[in-house]
Design an enzyme around this catalytic site. Structure first.
Site, short mmCIF file in Angstrom:
data_model
loop_
_atom_site.label_atom_id
_atom_site.label_comp_id
_atom_site.label_asym_id
_atom_site.label_seq_id
_atom_site.Cartn_x
_atom_site.Cartn_y
_atom_site.Cartn_z
N LEU A 83 0.83 -1.20 0.00
CA LEU A 83 0.00 0.00 0.00
C LEU A 83 0.86 1.25 0.00
O LEU A 83 1.87 1.32 0.70
CB LEU A 83 -0.89 0.01 1.25
CG LEU A 83 -1.77 1.23 1.44
CD1 LEU A 83 -2.89 1.25 0.39
CD2 LEU A 83 -2.36 1.24 2.83
N CYS A 84 0.45 2.23 -0.78
CA CYS A 84 1.12 3.54 -0.79
C CYS A 84 0.13 4.55 -0.22
O CYS A 84 -0.88 4.87 -0.85
CB CYS A 84 1.51 3.92 -2.22
SG CYS A 84 2.33 5.51 -2.32
N ILE A 85 0.41 5.00 0.99
CA ILE A 85 -0.43 5.99 1.64
C ILE A 85 0.50 6.89 2.47
O ILE A 85 1.45 6.41 3.09
CB ILE A 85 -1.53 5.33 2.51
CG1 ILE A 85 -2.50 6.35 3.08
CG2 ILE A 85 -0.93 4.46 3.59
CD1 ILE A 85 -3.72 5.73 3.77
#
Length: 175
Positions: A93-95
């Site tokens: 995940l890219c957050i």
């Protein structure tokens, strides 16, 4: 080693609190391996009313570094990996809130958006659930998903929605 021990103590406390707290809808947590407090298994149950991913159940691993909470955990979806603008094809995940607490060399993120030791796993998971309601196509990890979402919002087609619904069905064991 003392820092790792302190991190383990804090993580045990946070996991116990999350497992006890019934006010957190759609999130279930446990350990991947009972002997490793640094690796959690997470189930995200996306509310039915969420536009693209509603009804999906997505498994993931939340991996904490030994220097937690100074540095952020990583969050990786397990199969099926959701078709989402902010999830790499590998499942990671890219957050912003999981990015290290340092200056963004590209100037895209404000320091307040990045990791802070004040953030808890609960806050992280709630932010991830909200990302299913409001994907961010402006900072894509999956360029194809971001493109299809933008095109759908422009009314060009419904391909993004179709791919998301197929992913939801797969998460439920229907495909």
């Amino acid at each position: 080693m003392a820092q790792s021990s302190a991190a383990a103590t804090q993580l045990r406390k946070e996991l116990k609190q999350m497992q006890k707290d019934t006010d957190i809808p759609g999130i279930s947590c446990g350990l991947v391996n009972d002997n490793n407090i640094f690796e959690w298994e997470v189930m995200l149950m996306i509310p039915d009313e969420v536009k693209y991913y509603g009804g999906g159940n997505f498994r993931a691993h939340l991996h904490f570094p030994p220097n937690y909470p100074l540095m952020p955990p990583t969050f990786t979806f397990q199969n099926p990996i959701p078709f989402h603008p902010n999830i790499y094809p590998s499942g990671e995940l890219c957050i912003s809130i999981l990015h290290p607490p340092e200056e963004d060399k590209y100037g895209y993120e404000d320091a307040s958006e990045r990791w802070s030791p004040a953030r808890s796993p609960e806050k992280v998971l709630l932010s991830i659930i909200s990302l299913f309601s409001d994907p961010n196509p402006d900072s894509p990890a999956n360029v194809e998903a971001a493109r299809l979402l933008r095109e759908e919002k422009e009314g060009k087609h419904k391909e993004f929605r179709k791919r998301c619904r197929a992913c939801v069905r797969e998460s439920l064991g229907e495909e």
